[in-house]
Scaffold this active site. Structure first.
Site, PDB file in Angstrom:
ATOM      1  N   THR A 150     -88.607  43.577 -34.716  1.00  0.00           N
ATOM      2  CA  THR A 150     -88.004  43.075 -33.486  1.00  0.00           C
ATOM      3  C   THR A 150     -86.717  43.814 -33.156  1.00  0.00           C
ATOM      4  O   THR A 150     -86.099  44.447 -34.012  1.00  0.00           O
ATOM      5  CB  THR A 150     -87.691  41.583 -33.605  1.00  0.00           C
ATOM      6  OG1 THR A 150     -86.753  41.391 -34.680  1.00  0.00           O
ATOM      7  CG2 THR A 150     -88.946  40.773 -33.873  1.00  0.00           C
ATOM      8  N   THR A 180     -87.608  41.324 -38.874  1.00  0.00           N
ATOM      9  CA  THR A 180     -86.431  41.463 -38.023  1.00  0.00           C
ATOM     10  C   THR A 180     -85.809  42.834 -38.224  1.00  0.00           C
ATOM     11  O   THR A 180     -85.949  43.441 -39.292  1.00  0.00           O
ATOM     12  CB  THR A 180     -85.365  40.417 -38.375  1.00  0.00           C
ATOM     13  OG1 THR A 180     -84.783  40.729 -39.652  1.00  0.00           O
ATOM     14  CG2 THR A 180     -85.941  39.014 -38.409  1.00  0.00           C
ATOM     15  N   ASP A 181     -85.130  43.324 -37.204  1.00  0.00           N
ATOM     16  CA  ASP A 181     -84.219  44.434 -37.472  1.00  0.00           C
ATOM     17  C   ASP A 181     -83.119  43.886 -38.384  1.00  0.00           C
ATOM     18  O   ASP A 181     -83.001  42.670 -38.604  1.00  0.00           O
ATOM     19  CB  ASP A 181     -83.642  44.980 -36.156  1.00  0.00           C
ATOM     20  CG  ASP A 181     -83.218  46.440 -36.264  1.00  0.00           C
ATOM     21  OD1 ASP A 181     -83.077  46.950 -37.391  1.00  0.00           O
ATOM     22  OD2 ASP A 181     -83.012  47.072 -35.212  1.00  0.00           O
ATOM     23  N   ALA A 182     -82.299  44.771 -38.929  1.00  0.00           N
ATOM     24  CA  ALA A 182     -81.323  44.347 -39.928  1.00  0.00           C
ATOM     25  C   ALA A 182     -80.429  43.232 -39.384  1.00  0.00           C
ATOM     26  O   ALA A 182     -79.874  43.338 -38.285  1.00  0.00           O
ATOM     27  CB  ALA A 182     -80.485  45.533 -40.375  1.00  0.00           C
ATOM     28  N   LEU A 183     -80.288  42.170 -40.156  1.00  0.00           N
ATOM     29  CA  LEU A 183     -79.524  41.010 -39.709  1.00  0.00           C
ATOM     30  C   LEU A 183     -78.026  41.174 -39.876  1.00  0.00           C
ATOM     31  O   LEU A 183     -77.262  40.277 -39.507  1.00  0.00           O
ATOM     32  CB  LEU A 183     -80.010  39.757 -40.451  1.00  0.00           C
ATOM     33  CG  LEU A 183     -81.464  39.372 -40.179  1.00  0.00           C
ATOM     34  CD1 LEU A 183     -81.828  38.095 -40.924  1.00  0.00           C
ATOM     35  CD2 LEU A 183     -81.744  39.220 -38.693  1.00  0.00           C
TER      36      LEU A 183
END
Length: 606
Positions: free
Chosen positions: A300, A338-341
């Site tokens: 995402t 997810t992309d990095a949080l």
């Protein structure tokens, strides 16, 4: 300031060519095993096995809640070794996670995966990476639920590569877009995937499926295959098949599309202004092609997309986008990561305790690199305890993750070995393939002075200067030095000099090659250098090292080339074109507003 007229030009050009859909076929199934160099060169190698859902369901049922929650997380870990990190890395682990080693981190939090970064000192050399992977897997298989890890990294090639020499590095996405060859894109991904698998890495955060229609995009640019959504879709599908044919999970990113943003989601929260109709025409096709090609995972984007969800939530936290569009409209049944949080784009509206919970509620499965893993893990457990998240929802994601691990052969018990690394990583046939693929990417944009090709047999004196960006992993030195070396190897007498000395040194040379890098609009040192070199009367050849948009922001030169990246393979390819040892074959995969149309590219006869 972003050039909105330029972006509209690219949008119009992209829409004009968005008339035919890219074909995409589902991945074939086959036995899962550690790929060899022969597999990497075989276009019909292993793609993955069919998971035994009943067996995996029983594995989920045996897990404690903490173990199930742990499977959702993919974290960084500091150090080159699973159990014996350097003292500074051990301190980093203590500060971030309260443990000393990566192995202790896996054991304490029952992690589903580890993501490798160069800055975390995970990727020093292929043999070291393989040993790190083996050590981490040994820990995972002897503690907790005894579930193997999914080890991952960002190995896009081109501008983004976490693992460098002696591994094989290929031209990046926009360079492959310039070649237009789906076969080359698939071959590059298959070889790259085989090398990753040999080092124990079974998920790559590639390919980039964003359609770059904004020349001012600060974070995608040459990481995209181009601005034509259907050309991008074809190359995305090819790379999905290539990676997964080598036993590595491909991850198409960044859904629902990051190609027309003006903010870097690492440092801010971008807003995508496309209408729903524009999204369907421009941004959707590559992701649909990835799904149809059987992609294992989709990542995402931390972007707000009001036309798809007016709530103001970033896509990563948006149920209408992740579940409503990705799952229901596109029919994606794989893993959503997810992309990095730890990126700013996902942390502006909610705290680090809420982001992981909201991502799961949106429909995500893997939670990548939260800035505070202990807090994130506690928060998900607390959300289950409170009833905000059901345990069944957690299990749904865990089962998807285990299916991916099974499909990529991680339950087969094989670990990376030194012998496999030696047989696969950076072997001569792979390096030769990278050179052959790069040869089709260099784009000759202009040659009014007929400077190209130079007559290498006459041993001309050439001056190479310009910007030397930080070297990507594939580069043995600054690009001006590498280019001068390669030109000399082809018979020229080429010398690299710093920009401060270039104008004074130019007289007496047959040509000056000036390398540019992401030239901004308006005046600046790169524009000044080109202007002053032109004033010397020596023919100036512009070599755009990264963005092909550079020529539109500079005075016209005697010749102009685009290389899309500045690794060794790309510099060798440029040198061959400059000397006539190879014909320029690349065609622009994006329009250069005010200068060149989509598909432009000259031959030496033009």
């Amino acid at each position: 300031m972003p050039n909105h007229a330029s972006r509209r030009t690219l949008l119009a050009a992209a829409a004009a060519v968005a008339a035919t859909a890219a074909g995409a076929a589902a991945s074939a199934s086959g036995p899962a095993r550690t790929p060899t160099a022969d597999d990497a060169l075989n276009p019909d190698g292993p793609a993955g096995r069919r998971p035994d859902r009943a067996r995996l369901r029983r594995a989920v049922d045996r897990m404690s809640l903490a173990e199930k929650v742990g499977q959702l997380f993919v974290s960084r870990a500091y150090g080159h070794s699973a159990t014996d990190p350097d003292p500074a890395d051990a301190e980093q682990n203590r500060a971030a996670f309260g443990v000393r080693t990566a192995a202790e981190l896996v054991s304490r939090y029952h992690l589903g995966g580890i993501v490798y970064f160069a800055w975390a000192h995970n990727t020093r050399a292929p043999q070291q990476i393989a040993a790190l992977s083996a050590g981490l897997q040994q820990t995972a298989l002897t503690t907790g639920a005894r579930i193997p890890l999914l080890l991952s990294t960002d190995q896009e090639h081109g501008a983004v590569a976490r693992i460098g020499r002696p591994a094989t590095l290929f031209p990046g996405a926009m360079a492959l877009g310039a070649s237009g060859s789906a076969a080359d894109a698939r071959r590059a991904a298959r070889i790259a995937g085989a090398e990753l698998a040999a080092m124990g890495i079974r998920q790559d955060y590639a390919p980039v499926a964003d359609v770059n229609v904004n020349p001012a995009n600060p974070v995608i640019g040459v990481r995209s295959f181009g601005s034509d959504p259907h050309a991008v879709a074809e190359l995305v599908a090819a790379q999905v098949r290539g990676y997964q044919g080598a036993g590595v999970a491909a991850t198409a990113k960044h859904f629902p599309g990051h190609g027309d943003t003006e903010t870097d989601s690492h440092v801010g929260l971008p807003v995508m202004r496309h209408t729903r109709a524009a999204w369907e025409e421009l941004d959707e096709p590559p992701f649909r092609a990835a799904v149809e090609a059987g992609v294992d995972a989709i990542m995402t984007a931390h972007i707000v997309f009001p036309a798809l969800d007016p709530s103001g939530d970033p896509a990563t936290l948006s149920r209408p986008i992740v579940t409503g569009i990705l799952r229901e409209r596109l029919g994606f049944r794989g893993v959503v990561v997810t992309d990095a949080l730890d990126m700013a784009g996902v942390r502006q509206k909610y705290g680090d305790d809420r982001v992981p919970v909201l991502a799961l509620l949106a429909g995500c499965d893997q939670l990548l690199n939260p800035p505070d893993l202990p807090l994130a893990h506690r928060s998900v457990l607390a959300a289950v305890a409170s009833g905000e998240l059901t345990e069944a929802r957690v299990e749904e994601s865990v089962l998807r993750i285990l299916e991916l691990k099974s499909r990529r052969g991680l339950f087969d018990g094989a670990h990376p070995s030194a012998a496999t690394v030696d047989a696969v990583v950076g072997v001569r046939e792979h390096l030769d393939a990278a050179d052959r693929i790069a040869a089709a990417t260099t784009t000759l944009l202009a040659n009014p002075g007929r400077v190209v090709p130079v007559d290498a047999k006459a041993a001309p004196r050439l001056l190479v200067t310009g910007t030397d960006p930080a070297s990507p992993s594939a580069t043995t030195g600054p690009p001006t030095v590498v280019l001068a070396r390669e030109l000399t190897a082809l018979g020229c007498r080429a010398t690299a000099v710093a920009p401060a000395r270039a104008v004074a040194a130019a007289p007496g040379h047959a040509a000056v090659l000036v390398c540019t890098y992401n030239v901004p609009e308006g005046d600046g040192p790169q524009r000044t250098l080109v202007t002053e070199l032109l004033a010397t009367g020596v023919p100036v050849v512009l070599v755009a090292l990264r963005n092909p948009y550079d020529p539109a922001r500079l005075p016209a030169c005697a010749a102009e080339l685009a290389t899309y990246s500045w690794g060794d393979a790309e510099m060798r390819a440029a040198a061959r074109v400059l000397t006539g040892a190879a014909r320029p074959a690349g065609r622009l995969p994006v329009p250069v507003p005010g200068r060149y149309p989509l598909g432009h590219g000259l031959s030496l006869d033009t």
